[in-house]
Design a protein around this motif. Structure first.
Motif, PDB file in Angstrom:
ATOM      1  N   THR A  25       0.823  -1.208   0.000  1.00  0.00           N
ATOM      2  CA  THR A  25       0.000   0.000   0.000  1.00  0.00           C
ATOM      3  C   THR A  25       0.855   1.254   0.000  1.00  0.00           C
ATOM      4  N   ALA A  26       0.562   2.126  -0.953  1.00  0.00           N
ATOM      5  CA  ALA A  26       1.199   3.446  -1.037  1.00  0.00           C
ATOM      6  C   ALA A  26       0.102   4.486  -1.140  1.00  0.00           C
ATOM      7  N   TRP A  27       0.384   5.681  -0.637  1.00  0.00           N
ATOM      8  CA  TRP A  27      -0.547   6.803  -0.666  1.00  0.00           C
ATOM      9  C   TRP A  27       0.094   7.946  -1.418  1.00  0.00           C
ATOM     10  N   VAL A  28      -0.628   8.510  -2.384  1.00  0.00           N
ATOM     11  CA  VAL A  28      -0.094   9.570  -3.245  1.00  0.00           C
ATOM     12  C   VAL A  28      -0.954  10.817  -3.088  1.00  0.00           C
ATOM     13  N   THR A  29      -0.293  11.928  -2.759  1.00  0.00           N
ATOM     14  CA  THR A  29      -0.954  13.229  -2.685  1.00  0.00           C
ATOM     15  C   THR A  29      -0.306  14.136  -3.715  1.00  0.00           C
ATOM     16  N   MET A  30      -1.085  14.565  -4.696  1.00  0.00           N
ATOM     17  CA  MET A  30      -0.551  15.495  -5.700  1.00  0.00           C
ATOM     18  C   MET A  30      -0.468  16.887  -5.081  1.00  0.00           C
ATOM     19  N   LEU A  31       0.728  17.462  -5.111  1.00  0.00           N
ATOM     20  CA  LEU A  31       0.950  18.794  -4.555  1.00  0.00           C
ATOM     21  C   LEU A  31       0.994  19.859  -5.642  1.00  0.00           C
ATOM     22  N   ALA A  32       1.447  19.479  -6.822  1.00  0.00           N
ATOM     23  CA  ALA A  32       1.515  20.421  -7.940  1.00  0.00           C
ATOM     24  C   ALA A  32       1.362  19.646  -9.234  1.00  0.00           C
ATOM     25  N   GLY A  33       0.580  20.176 -10.097  1.00  0.00           N
ATOM     26  CA  GLY A  33       0.351  19.589 -11.411  1.00  0.00           C
ATOM     27  C   GLY A  33      -0.522  20.558 -12.187  1.00  0.00           C
ATOM     28  N   VAL A  41       4.584  17.500  -8.772  1.00  0.00           N
ATOM     29  CA  VAL A  41       5.179  17.152  -7.488  1.00  0.00           C
ATOM     30  C   VAL A  41       4.145  16.337  -6.724  1.00  0.00           C
ATOM     31  N   ALA A  42       4.560  15.170  -6.273  1.00  0.00           N
ATOM     32  CA  ALA A  42       3.677  14.308  -5.486  1.00  0.00           C
ATOM     33  C   ALA A  42       4.371  13.917  -4.195  1.00  0.00           C
ATOM     34  N   ASP A  43       3.600  13.873  -3.117  1.00  0.00           N
ATOM     35  CA  ASP A  43       4.053  13.356  -1.838  1.00  0.00           C
ATOM     36  C   ASP A  43       3.600  11.903  -1.796  1.00  0.00           C
ATOM     37  N   VAL A  44       4.548  10.976  -1.710  1.00  0.00           N
ATOM     38  CA  VAL A  44       4.230   9.547  -1.771  1.00  0.00           C
ATOM     39  C   VAL A  44       4.683   8.879  -0.481  1.00  0.00           C
ATOM     40  N   THR A  45       3.758   8.186   0.181  1.00  0.00           N
ATOM     41  CA  THR A  45       4.081   7.433   1.390  1.00  0.00           C
ATOM     42  C   THR A  45       3.854   5.955   1.126  1.00  0.00           C
ATOM     43  N   PHE A  46       4.909   5.174   1.318  1.00  0.00           N
ATOM     44  CA  PHE A  46       4.871   3.720   1.193  1.00  0.00           C
ATOM     45  C   PHE A  46       4.738   3.141   2.596  1.00  0.00           C
ATOM     46  N   GLU A  47       3.767   2.260   2.808  1.00  0.00           N
ATOM     47  CA  GLU A  47       3.687   1.550   4.076  1.00  0.00           C
ATOM     48  C   GLU A  47       4.827   0.533   4.126  1.00  0.00           C
ATOM     49  N   PRO A  48       5.220   0.063   5.332  1.00  0.00           N
ATOM     50  CA  PRO A  48       6.323  -0.890   5.422  1.00  0.00           C
ATOM     51  C   PRO A  48       6.146  -2.061   4.450  1.00  0.00           C
ATOM     52  N   GLY A  49       7.223  -2.386   3.737  1.00  0.00           N
ATOM     53  CA  GLY A  49       7.224  -3.487   2.785  1.00  0.00           C
ATOM     54  C   GLY A  49       6.691  -3.142   1.403  1.00  0.00           C
ATOM     55  N   THR A 107       8.554   8.029   2.993  1.00  0.00           N
ATOM     56  CA  THR A 107       7.851   9.128   2.335  1.00  0.00           C
ATOM     57  C   THR A 107       8.849   9.961   1.556  1.00  0.00           C
ATOM     58  N   HIS A 108       8.482  10.271   0.314  1.00  0.00           N
ATOM     59  CA  HIS A 108       9.328  11.149  -0.495  1.00  0.00           C
ATOM     60  C   HIS A 108       8.477  12.058  -1.362  1.00  0.00           C
ATOM     61  N   LEU A 109       9.069  13.158  -1.761  1.00  0.00           N
ATOM     62  CA  LEU A 109       8.500  13.990  -2.807  1.00  0.00           C
ATOM     63  C   LEU A 109       9.028  13.444  -4.115  1.00  0.00           C
ATOM     64  N   ALA A 110       8.136  13.263  -5.083  1.00  0.00           N
ATOM     65  CA  ALA A 110       8.524  12.833  -6.425  1.00  0.00           C
ATOM     66  C   ALA A 110       8.305  14.024  -7.350  1.00  0.00           C
ATOM     67  N   ILE A 111       9.382  14.540  -7.885  1.00  0.00           N
ATOM     68  CA  ILE A 111       9.338  15.727  -8.733  1.00  0.00           C
ATOM     69  C   ILE A 111       9.606  15.285 -10.169  1.00  0.00           C
ATOM     70  N   ASN A 112       8.628  15.507 -11.022  1.00  0.00           N
ATOM     71  CA  ASN A 112       8.702  15.060 -12.412  1.00  0.00           C
ATOM     72  C   ASN A 112       8.701  16.273 -13.343  1.00  0.00           C
ATOM     73  N   PRO A 113       9.835  16.561 -13.977  1.00  0.00           N
ATOM     74  CA  PRO A 113       9.904  17.694 -14.908  1.00  0.00           C
ATOM     75  C   PRO A 113       9.401  17.310 -16.299  1.00  0.00           C
ATOM     76  N   ASN A 114       9.095  18.317 -17.086  1.00  0.00           N
ATOM     77  CA  ASN A 114       8.758  18.116 -18.509  1.00  0.00           C
ATOM     78  C   ASN A 114       7.741  17.010 -18.727  1.00  0.00           C
ATOM     79  N   VAL A 115       6.625  17.072 -18.001  1.00  0.00           N
ATOM     80  CA  VAL A 115       5.650  15.980 -18.065  1.00  0.00           C
ATOM     81  C   VAL A 115       4.939  15.879 -19.423  1.00  0.00           C
ATOM     82  N   LYS A 116       5.094  16.868 -20.272  1.00  0.00           N
ATOM     83  CA  LYS A 116       4.537  16.736 -21.625  1.00  0.00           C
ATOM     84  C   LYS A 116       5.207  15.582 -22.368  1.00  0.00           C
ATOM     85  N   GLN A 117       6.416  15.201 -21.926  1.00  0.00           N
ATOM     86  CA  GLN A 117       7.117  14.052 -22.513  1.00  0.00           C
ATOM     87  C   GLN A 117       6.571  12.728 -21.962  1.00  0.00           C
TER      88      GLN A 117
END
Length: 136
Positions: A25-33, A41-49, A107-117
């Protein structure tokens, strides 16, 4: 204390990560798009394992670890243990996975540039054997 009381709580705006891309189980919160920067930019939390599938990003990705412990592994390379404050700069097209250790949220922030690609090219799941090897 019950086991449920020890589980991490998902942020209110979080959505569960799609089962076809995550083991566990992972939880994704979009912070910017949907903005003029062409960056998400997404805040992603992975539960243990929990971990995501092998995947790559057409324009690369930056990970900024904000809590817990987890792993990052590029195909053919040893896994790296990550902790809060660590960052990973992933070059375009590099096949990799990331996820929590067996006993910690991650938990990490996932920053994805140039998403048109494109954002992610999803591949096969990380096997239990591959995941266990990350702990060695």
């Amino acid at each position: 204390m019950s086991n449920a009381a020890n589980r991490p709580q998902a942020p209110a705006a979080a959505k569960r990560g799609p089962a076809e891309y995550f083991t566990g189980t992972a939880w994704v919160t979009m912070l910017a798009g949907d903005n003029p920067t062409d960056c998400t930019v997404a805040d992603v939390t992975f539960e243990p394992g929990c971990r995501n599938n092998w995947h790559s990003h057409p324009a690369g990705q930056l990970l900024v670890v904000t809590a817990g412990q987890g792993y990052y592994q590029e195909k053919g390379q040893p896994a790296q243990l990550l902790r809060a404050g660590d960052t990973v700069s992933i070059a375009p097209g590099v096949v990799h996975w990331h996820g929590a250790t067996t006993d910690s949220i991650f938990t990490h922030l996932a920053i994805n540039p140039n998403v048109k690609q494109g954002v992610s090219d999803w591949l096969e799941p990380v096997t239990d054997e591959q995941y266990r090897a990350a702990h060695e």
